[in-house]
Motif scaffolding. Structure first.
Motif, PDB file in Angstrom:
ATOM      1  N   ALA A  24       0.932  -1.331   0.155  1.00 44.84           N
ATOM      2  CA  ALA A  24       0.029   0.099   0.071  1.00 44.84           C
ATOM      3  C   ALA A  24       0.784   1.339  -0.025  1.00 44.84           C
ATOM      4  O   ALA A  24       0.439   2.185  -0.518  1.00 44.84           O
ATOM      5  CB  ALA A  24      -0.824  -0.016   1.149  1.00 44.84           C
ATOM      6  N   GLU A  25       1.882   1.106   0.417  1.00 37.42           N
ATOM      7  CA  GLU A  25       3.007   2.286   0.462  1.00 37.42           C
ATOM      8  C   GLU A  25       3.525   2.490  -1.015  1.00 37.42           C
ATOM      9  O   GLU A  25       3.803   1.470  -1.767  1.00 37.42           O
ATOM     10  CB  GLU A  25       4.098   2.065   1.336  1.00 37.42           C
ATOM     11  N   GLU A  26       3.825   3.822  -1.322  1.00 39.97           N
ATOM     12  CA  GLU A  26       3.932   4.165  -2.884  1.00 39.97           C
ATOM     13  C   GLU A  26       5.205   4.585  -2.909  1.00 39.97           C
ATOM     14  O   GLU A  26       5.497   5.317  -3.881  1.00 39.97           O
ATOM     15  CB  GLU A  26       2.969   4.968  -3.351  1.00 39.97           C
ATOM     16  N   THR A  27       6.488   4.262  -2.225  1.00 38.48           N
ATOM     17  CA  THR A  27       7.669   4.615  -2.507  1.00 38.48           C
ATOM     18  C   THR A  27       8.644   3.595  -3.424  1.00 38.48           C
ATOM     19  O   THR A  27       8.254   2.446  -3.383  1.00 38.48           O
ATOM     20  CB  THR A  27       8.665   4.751  -1.126  1.00 38.48           C
ATOM     21  N   ILE A  28       9.566   4.037  -3.956  1.00 35.27           N
ATOM     22  CA  ILE A  28      10.316   3.346  -4.754  1.00 35.27           C
ATOM     23  C   ILE A  28      10.962   2.179  -4.024  1.00 35.27           C
ATOM     24  O   ILE A  28      11.207   0.955  -4.669  1.00 35.27           O
ATOM     25  CB  ILE A  28      11.444   4.337  -5.437  1.00 35.27           C
ATOM     26  N   TYR A  29      11.365   2.296  -2.862  1.00 35.56           N
ATOM     27  CA  TYR A  29      12.139   1.436  -1.982  1.00 35.56           C
ATOM     28  C   TYR A  29      11.107   0.256  -1.618  1.00 35.56           C
ATOM     29  O   TYR A  29      11.253  -0.857  -1.437  1.00 35.56           O
ATOM     30  CB  TYR A  29      12.655   2.049  -0.790  1.00 35.56           C
ATOM     31  N   VAL A  30       9.639   0.609  -1.240  1.00 35.67           N
ATOM     32  CA  VAL A  30       8.707  -0.450  -0.943  1.00 35.67           C
ATOM     33  C   VAL A  30       8.516  -1.033  -2.355  1.00 35.67           C
ATOM     34  O   VAL A  30       8.328  -2.665  -2.418  1.00 35.67           O
ATOM     35  CB  VAL A  30       7.625   0.150  -0.298  1.00 35.67           C
ATOM     36  N   MET A  31       8.518  -0.434  -3.306  1.00 35.80           N
ATOM     37  CA  MET A  31       8.322  -1.347  -4.670  1.00 35.80           C
ATOM     38  C   MET A  31       9.244  -2.368  -5.004  1.00 35.80           C
ATOM     39  O   MET A  31       9.070  -3.455  -5.420  1.00 35.80           O
ATOM     40  CB  MET A  31       7.913  -0.322  -5.836  1.00 35.80           C
ATOM     41  N   PHE A  32      10.383  -1.847  -4.808  1.00 37.27           N
ATOM     42  CA  PHE A  32      11.703  -2.613  -5.645  1.00 37.27           C
ATOM     43  C   PHE A  32      12.692  -2.905  -4.593  1.00 37.27           C
ATOM     44  O   PHE A  32      13.836  -3.332  -5.020  1.00 37.27           O
ATOM     45  CB  PHE A  32      12.167  -1.952  -6.654  1.00 37.27           C
ATOM     46  N   ASP A  33      12.682  -3.097  -3.138  1.00 39.34           N
ATOM     47  CA  ASP A  33      13.681  -3.147  -2.397  1.00 39.34           C
ATOM     48  C   ASP A  33      14.441  -4.657  -2.556  1.00 39.34           C
ATOM     49  O   ASP A  33      15.544  -4.972  -2.612  1.00 39.34           O
ATOM     50  CB  ASP A  33      13.384  -2.880  -0.896  1.00 39.34           C
ATOM     51  N   LYS A  34      13.303  -5.621  -2.721  1.00 40.29           N
ATOM     52  CA  LYS A  34      13.592  -6.885  -2.585  1.00 40.29           C
ATOM     53  C   LYS A  34      14.345  -7.523  -4.026  1.00 40.29           C
ATOM     54  O   LYS A  34      15.001  -8.523  -4.158  1.00 40.29           O
ATOM     55  CB  LYS A  34      12.653  -7.975  -2.348  1.00 40.29           C
ATOM     56  N   VAL A  35      14.117  -6.618  -5.093  1.00 40.70           N
ATOM     57  CA  VAL A  35      14.831  -6.828  -6.332  1.00 40.70           C
ATOM     58  C   VAL A  35      16.012  -5.978  -6.259  1.00 40.70           C
ATOM     59  O   VAL A  35      17.040  -6.876  -7.124  1.00 40.70           O
ATOM     60  CB  VAL A  35      13.787  -6.235  -7.429  1.00 40.70           C
ATOM     61  N   MET A  36      16.276  -5.040  -5.696  1.00 42.39           N
ATOM     62  CA  MET A  36      17.483  -4.345  -5.968  1.00 42.39           C
ATOM     63  C   MET A  36      18.486  -4.593  -4.946  1.00 42.39           C
ATOM     64  O   MET A  36      19.878  -4.348  -5.112  1.00 42.39           O
ATOM     65  CB  MET A  36      17.213  -2.660  -5.933  1.00 42.39           C
TER      66      MET A  36
ATOM     67  N   ASP B  88      20.218  -4.921  -0.921  1.00 41.47           N
ATOM     68  CA  ASP B  88      20.531  -4.207   0.454  1.00 41.47           C
ATOM     69  C   ASP B  88      21.023  -3.069   0.080  1.00 41.47           C
ATOM     70  O   ASP B  88      20.933  -1.960   1.258  1.00 41.47           O
ATOM     71  CB  ASP B  88      21.483  -4.759   1.406  1.00 41.47           C
ATOM     72  N   LYS B  89      21.765  -2.602  -1.121  1.00 42.89           N
ATOM     73  CA  LYS B  89      22.248  -1.359  -1.207  1.00 42.89           C
ATOM     74  C   LYS B  89      21.359  -0.366  -1.509  1.00 42.89           C
ATOM     75  O   LYS B  89      21.824   0.953  -1.621  1.00 42.89           O
ATOM     76  CB  LYS B  89      23.405  -1.540  -2.008  1.00 42.89           C
ATOM     77  N   PHE B  90      20.170  -0.685  -1.787  1.00 38.06           N
ATOM     78  CA  PHE B  90      19.124   0.265  -2.579  1.00 38.06           C
ATOM     79  C   PHE B  90      18.479   1.030  -1.318  1.00 38.06           C
ATOM     80  O   PHE B  90      17.229   0.478  -0.849  1.00 38.06           O
ATOM     81  CB  PHE B  90      18.271  -0.881  -3.193  1.00 38.06           C
ATOM     82  N   LYS B  91      18.778   1.982  -0.671  1.00 37.54           N
ATOM     83  CA  LYS B  91      18.493   2.458   0.564  1.00 37.54           C
ATOM     84  C   LYS B  91      18.417   4.067   0.217  1.00 37.54           C
ATOM     85  O   LYS B  91      19.166   4.550  -0.305  1.00 37.54           O
ATOM     86  CB  LYS B  91      19.381   2.235   1.737  1.00 37.54           C
ATOM     87  N   ALA B  92      17.131   4.614   0.796  1.00 41.81           N
ATOM     88  CA  ALA B  92      17.062   5.958   0.684  1.00 41.81           C
ATOM     89  C   ALA B  92      18.218   6.758   1.089  1.00 41.81           C
ATOM     90  O   ALA B  92      18.609   7.575   0.564  1.00 41.81           O
ATOM     91  CB  ALA B  92      15.653   6.514   1.260  1.00 41.81           C
ATOM     92  N   GLU B  93      18.582   6.558   2.356  1.00 44.37           N
ATOM     93  CA  GLU B  93      19.677   7.319   2.750  1.00 44.37           C
ATOM     94  C   GLU B  93      21.000   7.440   2.284  1.00 44.37           C
ATOM     95  O   GLU B  93      21.951   8.533   2.285  1.00 44.37           O
ATOM     96  CB  GLU B  93      20.026   7.127   4.246  1.00 44.37           C
ATOM     97  N   ALA B  94      21.130   6.433   1.066  1.00 52.03           N
ATOM     98  CA  ALA B  94      22.461   6.256   0.528  1.00 52.03           C
ATOM     99  C   ALA B  94      22.085   6.848  -0.907  1.00 52.03           C
ATOM    100  O   ALA B  94      23.175   6.885  -1.789  1.00 52.03           O
ATOM    101  CB  ALA B  94      23.084   4.777   0.460  1.00 52.03           C
ATOM    102  N   LEU B  95      21.112   7.053  -1.322  1.00 51.46           N
ATOM    103  CA  LEU B  95      20.655   7.610  -3.018  1.00 51.46           C
ATOM    104  C   LEU B  95      19.972   8.827  -2.752  1.00 51.46           C
ATOM    105  O   LEU B  95      18.853   8.812  -3.158  1.00 51.46           O
ATOM    106  CB  LEU B  95      19.747   6.418  -3.343  1.00 51.46           C
ATOM    107  N   PRO B  96      20.431   9.983  -2.374  1.00 51.46           N
ATOM    108  CA  PRO B  96      19.768  11.202  -2.243  1.00 51.46           C
ATOM    109  C   PRO B  96      19.071  11.721  -3.802  1.00 51.46           C
ATOM    110  O   PRO B  96      18.003  12.086  -3.890  1.00 51.46           O
ATOM    111  CB  PRO B  96      20.666  12.077  -1.731  1.00 51.46           C
ATOM    112  N   LEU B  97      20.133  11.535  -4.597  1.00 53.43           N
ATOM    113  CA  LEU B  97      19.651  11.860  -6.000  1.00 53.43           C
ATOM    114  C   LEU B  97      18.294  10.950  -6.521  1.00 53.43           C
ATOM    115  O   LEU B  97      17.452  11.385  -7.087  1.00 53.43           O
ATOM    116  CB  LEU B  97      20.845  12.040  -7.182  1.00 53.43           C
ATOM    117  N   THR B  98      18.755   9.907  -6.283  1.00 47.77           N
ATOM    118  CA  THR B  98      17.648   8.511  -6.874  1.00 47.77           C
ATOM    119  C   THR B  98      16.439   9.087  -6.121  1.00 47.77           C
ATOM    120  O   THR B  98      15.317   8.833  -6.777  1.00 47.77           O
ATOM    121  CB  THR B  98      18.304   7.377  -6.544  1.00 47.77           C
TER     122      THR B  98
END
Length: 237
Positions: A81-93, A95-105
Motif C-alpha cells: 500500500a506504500e508508494e515509495t520506490i523502496y517499497v516497490m523494488f527493495d527486494k529486487v535491488m 540491500d544497497k538500495f536504501k534512501a539514505e544512500a541515494l539522495p539523487l535517486t
C-alpha cells in the motif's frame, strides 16, 4: 539623518536578499508532469459501465483474488500500500538500495510520484468508477488501508509502471525482475479490494504515457542521468 540612514540600510538589505539564489530545497521541486502537460483522457479507454457484463466480470475477478489470497499474500498487499520506490523494488535491488544512500535517486522518484498524483488525481472523477470494496461490500473487503477516490485508473499501478520503466533504464540488468515485481505490486491492489483488473490496465497505460512524457523533458533527463550514475555506483555496476 538617522532615519534616512536606517531607510537606506534597510533598502540595501532587501536588495541583497533579493539577489540571493532561492534556497536549494525549493528549487525545481515541482512535478515533472501535470494534467496540464499530459491529458490522460486522450490515452485511456473508459472503464466498464457499472452493472455491465464487463463490470461484473471485473468484480468476480476481485472476489476470486481475495478468496485465493492467503495470509502471506494479504500481508504483502498491506506492505504494498506504500508508494515509495523502496517499497516497490527493495527486494529486487538488494540491500544497497536504501534512501539514505541515494539522495539523487530518492529525489528523482519522489518527483515522479508527485507527477503521478498531479496527473492521475484530476482524471479519476471524470471516470467516476467506484472502488470494489465500496461497490460490493457484501462480497469484497478492504484488506489494506482504504481509499475512497475513484477506482479508475489505478494510481498505484500508474506509479509502479512509471517507476519500473525509469528504473529499468537505470539498471537494465534487472529488467525482468523489476517488471515481475511491478506486476506483483499492482496485483496487490486487487487483493486489497481497492481496484479491479481493468483499473490496473488503465494504470499501465497511464504510467507508460507518463514515462514517455518524462523522457522527453530536458529537466528530467538531467536528473535521470545524475540519479542513474549514483544508483549504478551504489550497486557496484
Amino acid at each position: 539623518m538617522i532615519a534616512r540612514r536606517t531607510l537606506l540600510a534597510t533598502a540595501a538589505a532587501f536588495a541583497l536578499f533579493a539577489a540571493l539564489p532561492a534556497p536549494a530545497a525549493r528549487a525545481g521541486e515541482e512535478p515533472y508532469i501535470t494534467a496540464k502537460t499530459l491529458d490522460l483522457m486522450n490515452f485511456l479507454p473508459p472503464p466498464p459501465v457499472a452493472g455491465s457484463a464487463e463490470d461484473m466480470a471485473d468484480r468476480a475477478a476481485v472476489v476470486a483474488a481475495q478468496k485465493a489470497a492467503g495470509p502471506e499474500r494479504v500481508a504483502l498487499a498491506q506492505h504494498d500500500a506504500e508508494e515509495t520506490i523502496y517499497v516497490m523494488f527493495d527486494k529486487v535491488m538488494g540491500d544497497k538500495f536504501k534512501a539514505e544512500a541515494l539522495p539523487l535517486t530518492s529525489k528523482l522518484f519522489t518527483r515522479l510520484g508527485e507527477s503521478e498524483d498531479a496527473t492521475i488525481d484530476p482524471v479519476k472523477p471524470a471516470y467516476g468508477r467506484v472502488r470494489p470494496y465500496l461497490a460490493a461490500p457484501e462480497e469484497i473487503k478492504a484488506q489494506v488501508k482504504a481509499s475512497k477516490s475513484g477506482s479508475y485508473p489505478s494510481g498505484h499501478t500508474t506509479r509502479v509502471t512509471l517507476s519500473a520503466i525509469v528504473l529499468s533504464a537505470m539498471v537494465p540488468e534487472k529488467r525482468a525482475e523489476i517488471w515481475a515485481r511491478a506486476d506483483e505490486y499492482a496485483w496487490s491492489r486487487v487483493v486489497g479490494g481497492m481496484h479491479y483488473p481493468r483499473d490496473l490496465d488503465g494504470g499501465r497505460r497511464a504510467g507508460t504515457a507518463m514515462a514517455a512524457t518524462a523522457f522527453a523533458d530536458a529537466k528530467f533527463q538531467a536528473d535521470f542521468a545524475a540519479a542513474r550514475a549514483e544508483l549504478r555506483a551504489a550497486l557496484g555496476l
